[in-house]
Motif scaffolding. Structure first.
Motif, PDB file in Angstrom:
ATOM      1  N   GLN A 111      -6.354  -2.219   0.832  1.00  0.00           N
ATOM      2  CA  GLN A 111      -5.254  -1.440   1.281  1.00  0.00           C
ATOM      3  C   GLN A 111      -5.204  -1.286   2.859  1.00  0.00           C
ATOM      4  OE1 GLN A 111      -5.948   2.119  -1.167  1.00  0.00           O
ATOM      5  NE2 GLN A 111      -4.231   1.659  -2.494  1.00  0.00           N
ATOM      6  N   LYS A 118       0.618  -4.807   8.307  1.00  0.00           N
ATOM      7  CA  LYS A 118       2.190  -4.455   8.347  1.00  0.00           C
ATOM      8  C   LYS A 118       2.503  -3.342   9.420  1.00  0.00           C
ATOM      9  CE  LYS A 118       6.422  -4.337   6.699  1.00  0.00           C
ATOM     10  NZ  LYS A 118       7.037  -5.584   7.174  1.00  0.00           N
ATOM     11  N   ASP A 119       1.837  -2.348   9.601  1.00  0.00           N
ATOM     12  CA  ASP A 119       2.269  -1.130  10.688  1.00  0.00           C
ATOM     13  C   ASP A 119       1.651  -1.320  11.761  1.00  0.00           C
ATOM     14  OD1 ASP A 119       3.810  -0.187   8.334  1.00  0.00           O
ATOM     15  OD2 ASP A 119       1.894   1.080   7.469  1.00  0.00           O
ATOM     16  N   TYR A 125       6.081  -9.250   5.083  1.00  0.00           N
ATOM     17  CA  TYR A 125       5.644  -9.221   3.615  1.00  0.00           C
ATOM     18  C   TYR A 125       4.832 -10.729   3.415  1.00  0.00           C
ATOM     19  CZ  TYR A 125       7.111  -4.588   3.166  1.00  0.00           C
ATOM     20  OH  TYR A 125       7.381  -3.043   3.145  1.00  0.00           O
ATOM     21  N   LYS A 140       3.935  -5.359  -1.593  1.00  0.00           N
ATOM     22  CA  LYS A 140       4.363  -4.432  -1.503  1.00  0.00           C
ATOM     23  C   LYS A 140       3.884  -3.215  -2.456  1.00  0.00           C
ATOM     24  CE  LYS A 140       8.665  -6.862  -0.496  1.00  0.00           C
ATOM     25  NZ  LYS A 140       9.968  -7.424  -1.244  1.00  0.00           N
ATOM     26  N   VAL A 141       3.482  -3.352  -3.387  1.00  0.00           N
ATOM     27  CA  VAL A 141       3.007  -2.401  -4.326  1.00  0.00           C
ATOM     28  C   VAL A 141       1.710  -1.717  -3.707  1.00  0.00           C
ATOM     29  CG1 VAL A 141       1.964  -1.950  -6.470  1.00  0.00           C
ATOM     30  CG2 VAL A 141       3.972  -3.365  -6.389  1.00  0.00           C
ATOM     31  N   TYR A 142       0.659  -2.754  -3.506  1.00  0.00           N
ATOM     32  CA  TYR A 142      -0.665  -2.052  -2.788  1.00  0.00           C
ATOM     33  C   TYR A 142      -0.153  -1.347  -1.276  1.00  0.00           C
ATOM     34  CZ  TYR A 142      -3.125  -5.216  -5.931  1.00  0.00           C
ATOM     35  OH  TYR A 142      -3.552  -5.805  -6.853  1.00  0.00           O
ATOM     36  N   HIS A 144       2.719   0.322  -0.616  1.00  0.00           N
ATOM     37  CA  HIS A 144       3.288   1.699  -0.970  1.00  0.00           C
ATOM     38  C   HIS A 144       2.149   2.497  -1.686  1.00  0.00           C
ATOM     39  CE1 HIS A 144       6.269   4.244  -2.780  1.00  0.00           C
ATOM     40  NE2 HIS A 144       5.614   3.971  -3.891  1.00  0.00           N
ATOM     41  N   ARG A 145       1.167   1.872  -2.138  1.00  0.00           N
ATOM     42  CA  ARG A 145       0.225   3.073  -2.944  1.00  0.00           C
ATOM     43  C   ARG A 145      -0.596   3.486  -1.794  1.00  0.00           C
ATOM     44  NH1 ARG A 145      -1.442  -0.522  -8.225  1.00  0.00           N
ATOM     45  NH2 ARG A 145       0.398  -0.017  -9.328  1.00  0.00           N
ATOM     46  N   ARG A 147       0.261   3.917   1.520  1.00  0.00           N
ATOM     47  CA  ARG A 147       1.011   4.674   2.274  1.00  0.00           C
ATOM     48  C   ARG A 147       1.032   6.053   1.762  1.00  0.00           C
ATOM     49  NH1 ARG A 147       5.548   0.524   4.011  1.00  0.00           N
ATOM     50  NH2 ARG A 147       4.631  -0.311   6.042  1.00  0.00           N
ATOM     51  N   LEU A 148       1.176   6.292   0.339  1.00  0.00           N
ATOM     52  CA  LEU A 148       1.178   7.268  -0.540  1.00  0.00           C
ATOM     53  C   LEU A 148      -0.324   8.150  -0.284  1.00  0.00           C
ATOM     54  CD1 LEU A 148       3.104   6.442  -3.952  1.00  0.00           C
ATOM     55  CD2 LEU A 148       3.697   7.780  -2.075  1.00  0.00           C
ATOM     56  N   ARG A 151      -0.309   9.676   3.290  1.00  0.00           N
ATOM     57  CA  ARG A 151       0.698  10.653   3.207  1.00  0.00           C
ATOM     58  C   ARG A 151      -0.024  11.878   2.654  1.00  0.00           C
ATOM     59  NH1 ARG A 151       5.771  10.599   0.054  1.00  0.00           N
ATOM     60  NH2 ARG A 151       4.383  11.280  -1.292  1.00  0.00           N
TER      61      ARG A 151
END
Length: 161
Positions: A111, A118-119, A125, A140-142, A144-145, A147-148, A151
């Motif tokens: 992660q 990416k960031d 991607y 994309k899934v990893y 997203h997780r 980033r959650l 956050r």
């Protein structure tokens, strides 16, 4: 790949690869070793690597060697005890940077690497999928997780400034 193309590749990508690895390892000497090994492997396999794919090849090799390094480092636990009077306590000047680094450190290796690619580095991607060996959907899934998780950590009351 010719010697000239290899030298152009070193000139063009060395800083990017080093930044990516040092951000993940947080240790400059280890990062230099990983990057040097990646370029060494590129040199040894220069006949098999197309010049247009050298960037992807370098990041893939560096990423895999970084993961190997992290796995080896987990097996070795150096723990030294120092007397209390010798310990130095530093107060960070900027808590925001420390909080962000703490949040990144809470992520697993994959992660964290995906977030950095990416960031921080700005890769697509598709490029990240090639570098990490994951498929684009997994990236994309990893991501997203990750980033959650970032956050949730950053907005928790004890971490908000």
């Amino acid at each position: 790949m010719t010697e000239r193309e290899y030298n152009e590749c070193v000139h063009q990508y060395a800083d990017n690869v080093f930044r990516f690895i040092v951000k993940n390892l947080r240790h400059e000497e280890d990062a230099r070793d990983v990057v040097q090994s990646a370029f060494e492997k590129l040199w040894r396999n220069r006949d098999a690597v197309e010049n247009g794919k050298s960037k992807s090849y370098l990041f893939t090799v560096a990423y895999n060697q970084m993961i190997d390094h992290l796995r080896k480092a987990k097996r070795v636990h150096l723990q030294e005890e120092f007397p209390a009077e010798l310990k130095v306590h530093h107060q960070p000047v900027n808590n925001m940077k420390k909080t962000l680094q703490d949040a990144l450190n809470r992520l697993n290796e994959v992660q964290k690497s995906l977030v950095m690619l990416k960031d921080y580095e700005g890769y697509s991607y598709d490029e990240i999928a090639q570098i990490t060996g994951l498929n684009e959907g997994q990236v994309k899934v990893y991501l997203h997780r990750a980033r959650l998780a970032l956050r949730n950590y950053l907005v928790s009351p004890e971490n908000v400034m």
